[in-house]
Scaffold this motif. Structure first.
Motif, PDB file in Angstrom:
ATOM      1  N   LYS A 177      53.927 -95.436  52.419  1.00  0.00           N
ATOM      2  CA  LYS A 177      54.309 -94.938  51.136  1.00  0.00           C
ATOM      3  C   LYS A 177      55.609 -94.051  51.328  1.00  0.00           C
ATOM      4  O   LYS A 177      56.683 -94.532  50.461  1.00  0.00           O
ATOM      5  CB  LYS A 177      53.068 -94.204  50.397  1.00  0.00           C
ATOM      6  CG  LYS A 177      53.658 -93.972  48.868  1.00  0.00           C
ATOM      7  CD  LYS A 177      52.243 -93.153  48.261  1.00  0.00           C
ATOM      8  CE  LYS A 177      52.721 -92.999  46.729  1.00  0.00           C
ATOM      9  NZ  LYS A 177      53.811 -92.182  46.434  1.00  0.00           N
ATOM     10  N   GLU A 186      53.525-102.011  44.508  1.00  0.00           N
ATOM     11  CA  GLU A 186      52.255-101.542  44.129  1.00  0.00           C
ATOM     12  C   GLU A 186      51.122-102.532  44.492  1.00  0.00           C
ATOM     13  O   GLU A 186      49.919-102.294  44.897  1.00  0.00           O
ATOM     14  CB  GLU A 186      52.318-100.891  42.750  1.00  0.00           C
ATOM     15  CG  GLU A 186      53.324 -99.604  42.788  1.00  0.00           C
ATOM     16  CD  GLU A 186      52.860 -98.528  43.841  1.00  0.00           C
ATOM     17  OE1 GLU A 186      51.538 -98.382  44.206  1.00  0.00           O
ATOM     18  OE2 GLU A 186      53.932 -97.960  44.468  1.00  0.00           O
ATOM     19  N   ALA A 203      63.400 -97.574  50.285  1.00  0.00           N
ATOM     20  CA  ALA A 203      64.004 -97.986  48.575  1.00  0.00           C
ATOM     21  C   ALA A 203      65.233 -97.144  48.040  1.00  0.00           C
ATOM     22  O   ALA A 203      66.044 -97.732  47.630  1.00  0.00           O
ATOM     23  CB  ALA A 203      62.870 -97.693  47.480  1.00  0.00           C
ATOM     24  N   GLU A 226      63.897-100.157  43.719  1.00  0.00           N
ATOM     25  CA  GLU A 226      62.795 -99.410  43.160  1.00  0.00           C
ATOM     26  C   GLU A 226      61.678 -99.029  43.951  1.00  0.00           C
ATOM     27  O   GLU A 226      61.211 -98.077  43.949  1.00  0.00           O
ATOM     28  CB  GLU A 226      61.887-100.165  41.793  1.00  0.00           C
ATOM     29  CG  GLU A 226      63.040-100.361  40.899  1.00  0.00           C
ATOM     30  CD  GLU A 226      62.290-101.039  39.666  1.00  0.00           C
ATOM     31  OE1 GLU A 226      60.744-101.121  39.751  1.00  0.00           O
ATOM     32  OE2 GLU A 226      62.802-101.535  38.505  1.00  0.00           O
ATOM     33  N   ALA A 227      61.379-100.049  45.137  1.00  0.00           N
ATOM     34  CA  ALA A 227      60.161 -99.778  45.891  1.00  0.00           C
ATOM     35  C   ALA A 227      60.410-100.907  47.067  1.00  0.00           C
ATOM     36  O   ALA A 227      61.310-101.516  47.166  1.00  0.00           O
ATOM     37  CB  ALA A 227      59.065-100.117  45.376  1.00  0.00           C
ATOM     38  N   GLU A 263      59.147 -95.286  50.244  1.00  0.00           N
ATOM     39  CA  GLU A 263      60.171 -94.645  49.264  1.00  0.00           C
ATOM     40  C   GLU A 263      61.372 -94.199  49.964  1.00  0.00           C
ATOM     41  O   GLU A 263      62.685 -94.647  49.179  1.00  0.00           O
ATOM     42  CB  GLU A 263      59.524 -93.465  49.057  1.00  0.00           C
ATOM     43  CG  GLU A 263      58.281 -93.574  48.104  1.00  0.00           C
ATOM     44  CD  GLU A 263      57.500 -92.259  47.794  1.00  0.00           C
ATOM     45  OE1 GLU A 263      56.509 -92.100  47.286  1.00  0.00           O
ATOM     46  OE2 GLU A 263      57.771 -91.066  48.765  1.00  0.00           O
ATOM     47  N   GLN A 297      60.805-104.743  42.893  1.00  0.00           N
ATOM     48  CA  GLN A 297      60.297-104.205  41.789  1.00  0.00           C
ATOM     49  C   GLN A 297      59.124-103.418  42.124  1.00  0.00           C
ATOM     50  O   GLN A 297      58.296-103.991  42.799  1.00  0.00           O
ATOM     51  CB  GLN A 297      60.189-105.093  40.517  1.00  0.00           C
ATOM     52  CG  GLN A 297      61.498-105.616  40.085  1.00  0.00           C
ATOM     53  CD  GLN A 297      61.304-106.873  39.248  1.00  0.00           C
ATOM     54  OE1 GLN A 297      60.244-107.011  38.761  1.00  0.00           O
ATOM     55  NE2 GLN A 297      62.474-107.408  38.901  1.00  0.00           N
ATOM     56  N   ARG A 298      58.886-102.030  41.466  1.00  0.00           N
ATOM     57  CA  ARG A 298      57.849-101.516  41.762  1.00  0.00           C
ATOM     58  C   ARG A 298      56.476-101.891  41.452  1.00  0.00           C
ATOM     59  O   ARG A 298      55.421-102.005  42.370  1.00  0.00           O
ATOM     60  CB  ARG A 298      57.796-100.073  40.950  1.00  0.00           C
ATOM     61  CG  ARG A 298      56.830 -99.220  41.327  1.00  0.00           C
ATOM     62  CD  ARG A 298      57.285 -97.641  40.667  1.00  0.00           C
ATOM     63  NE  ARG A 298      58.400 -97.224  40.531  1.00  0.00           N
ATOM     64  CZ  ARG A 298      59.061 -96.607  41.650  1.00  0.00           C
ATOM     65  NH1 ARG A 298      58.599 -96.179  42.427  1.00  0.00           N
ATOM     66  NH2 ARG A 298      60.448 -96.277  41.581  1.00  0.00           N
ATOM     67  N   TRP A 299      56.196-102.781  40.423  1.00  0.00           N
ATOM     68  CA  TRP A 299      55.064-103.473  40.106  1.00  0.00           C
ATOM     69  C   TRP A 299      54.736-104.296  41.257  1.00  0.00           C
ATOM     70  O   TRP A 299      53.143-104.297  41.534  1.00  0.00           O
ATOM     71  CB  TRP A 299      55.104-104.194  38.933  1.00  0.00           C
ATOM     72  CG  TRP A 299      55.746-105.420  39.053  1.00  0.00           C
ATOM     73  CD1 TRP A 299      57.108-105.577  38.746  1.00  0.00           C
ATOM     74  CD2 TRP A 299      55.420-106.623  39.231  1.00  0.00           C
ATOM     75  NE1 TRP A 299      57.458-106.773  38.841  1.00  0.00           N
ATOM     76  CE2 TRP A 299      56.469-107.519  39.146  1.00  0.00           C
ATOM     77  CE3 TRP A 299      54.104-107.307  39.922  1.00  0.00           C
ATOM     78  CZ2 TRP A 299      56.413-108.932  39.497  1.00  0.00           C
ATOM     79  CZ3 TRP A 299      53.730-108.716  40.019  1.00  0.00           C
ATOM     80  CH2 TRP A 299      55.154-109.428  40.047  1.00  0.00           C
TER      81      TRP A 299
END
Length: 393
Positions: A74, A253, A81, A87-88, A78, A248-250
């Motif tokens: 993680k 994740e 990114a 974003e990620a 970060e 993209q973050r979605w």
């Protein structure tokens, strides 16, 4: 710098001699594996690229202590990114693994209960659209998660209407392979993104070898793709068994519960703490490089080779651009014809089987040998020049 003309030399310079001597020593000699001077490219079969001191130091430091791997992934993501204006990010075990994880995430991001049953994709949006002329050996990274590839176009062209007609309620993603595969009659990427966005379909870009230019680290995602996937062991010169998913973050994740160390489809694609930290060090270094100066250095190497080889009987050489992966890097195309001392195949074999072993871009029965300066030190470039002249003069 300019390489000394071979005709003026009485012998190989001392640094080049040291290279020849040290290439026969150590663990590779013990195992019976010949070291190679890589005048080819950042190919996996040759070991990708060589890691610089910054990367090796970071990996060595990471190896000394235990950490929470989820948290490290993680935090590294970060930081990556932020460095790359995304974003990620997620670190994978190479770009092919990144494709697998991204496709799996597109199918399961809204159906968490499906994560544990892949490659069973019953009831999921399991279709991935791929252009026919972009088909390549990395298809299996898509298929291994149970996805069905929907092929569009005839291998020569594909219209926007044909592409849009392929989108159905079962479409989970569109996979775009950036590089020499694309740009030959396909719908342009910008239009692919526009069409897919209207239909709620994420676009994934395989950009494994699309560095340089450095701006590609954010160009694709700023165009609107869900993610762009890069190899860590090519121009970044990070660990060969690393890759980077930027997007993209979605999507990132949705990749986390699929990727190692969790159980499931991504468990065999285990990325260690050393690779995560090494890749981060590689990206930091890459962003600090003078890429204009790098380009100028490669151009000088190619120009010097061309000048030296132009004096050889039966040999024609010229600058080739871009390179085999579509990157904006020069290489030298060498063609041997009537009057040359060796045939094309004889030259290729002599370089590969000689001492030192020199790998170039070329295949038996081909027309040209391409000599690429990308992975060479100055001394290795001198050795390559000297060897070709010795063989063909």
């Amino acid at each position: 710098m300019r390489f000394a003309r071979t005709g003026a030399r009485t012998g190989m310079d001392s640094r080049a001699t040291i290279i020849l001597e040290t290439m026969t020593m150590g663990i590779y000699e013990e195992l019976g594996v010949r070291p190679i001077i890589n005048a080819c490219a950042t190919l996996t079969r040759l070991g990708g690229s060589l890691m610089p001191p910054e990367v090796l130091t970071a990996m060595e430091e990471a190896s000394h202590r235990f950490i929470n791997l989820h948290l490290l992934q993680k935090r590294v993501g970060e930081t990556l990114a932020e460095l790359t204006h995304n974003e990620a990010a997620f670190v994978a075990t190479g770009a092919a693994a990144g494709i697998t994880l991204a496709v799996a995430a597109c199918m399961t991001h809204d159906k968490a209960d499906a994560i544990g049953r892949l490659p069973d994709t019953t009831g999921l949006k399991n279709e991935v659209i791929v252009f026919k002329n972009q088909r390549n050996q990395y298809d299996y990274a898509i298929k291994q998660v149970g996805a069905t590839m929907i092929i569009v176009g005839d291998g020569e062209s594909c219209t926007a209407q044909e592409f849009e007609a392929a989108i159905t309620e079962r479409t989970g993603a569109c996979m775009w392979f950036q590089g020499p595969y694309c740009g030959h009659g396909d719908v342009p990427l910008a239009q692919v993104i526009e069409i897919c966005t209207r239909h709620g379909v994420p676009v994934l870009v395989d950009a494994a070898a699309q560095l340089p230019p450095v701006e590609n680290l954010w160009n694709f995602t700023q165009m609107g793709v869900a993610c762009a996937i890069f190899s860590g062991g090519k121009d970044l010169q990070g660990p060969q068994s690393s890759g980077m998913i930027l997007g993209q973050r979605w999507l990132i994740e949705a990749i986390r519960p699929i990727g190692s160390p969790n159980a499931g489809i991504g468990r065999p694609m285990k990325v260690g703490k050393e690779e995560m930290v090494g890749l981060l060090a590689a990206v930091r270094r890459y962003l600090s490089l003078d890429h204009v100066a790098r380009q100028a250095r490669y151009e000088r190497m190619v120009g010097d080779w061309g000048e030296a080889f132009s004096m050889l009987p039966g040999v024609h050489s010229e600058r080739a651009f871009p390179n085999e992966a579509g990157q904006p890097l020069p290489r030298l195309e060498v063609r041997v014809g009537k009057g040359a001392r060796l045939t094309h195949d004889q030259l290729l074999i002599a370089l590969r089987e000689g001492t030192p072993c020199i790998e170039t871009e070329g295949s038996l029965g081909g027309d040209s040998i391409f000599i690429n300066p990308w992975q060479l030190t100055d001394d290795e470039a001198t050795i390559v020049e000297r060897r070709v002249v010795e063989l063909l003069s």
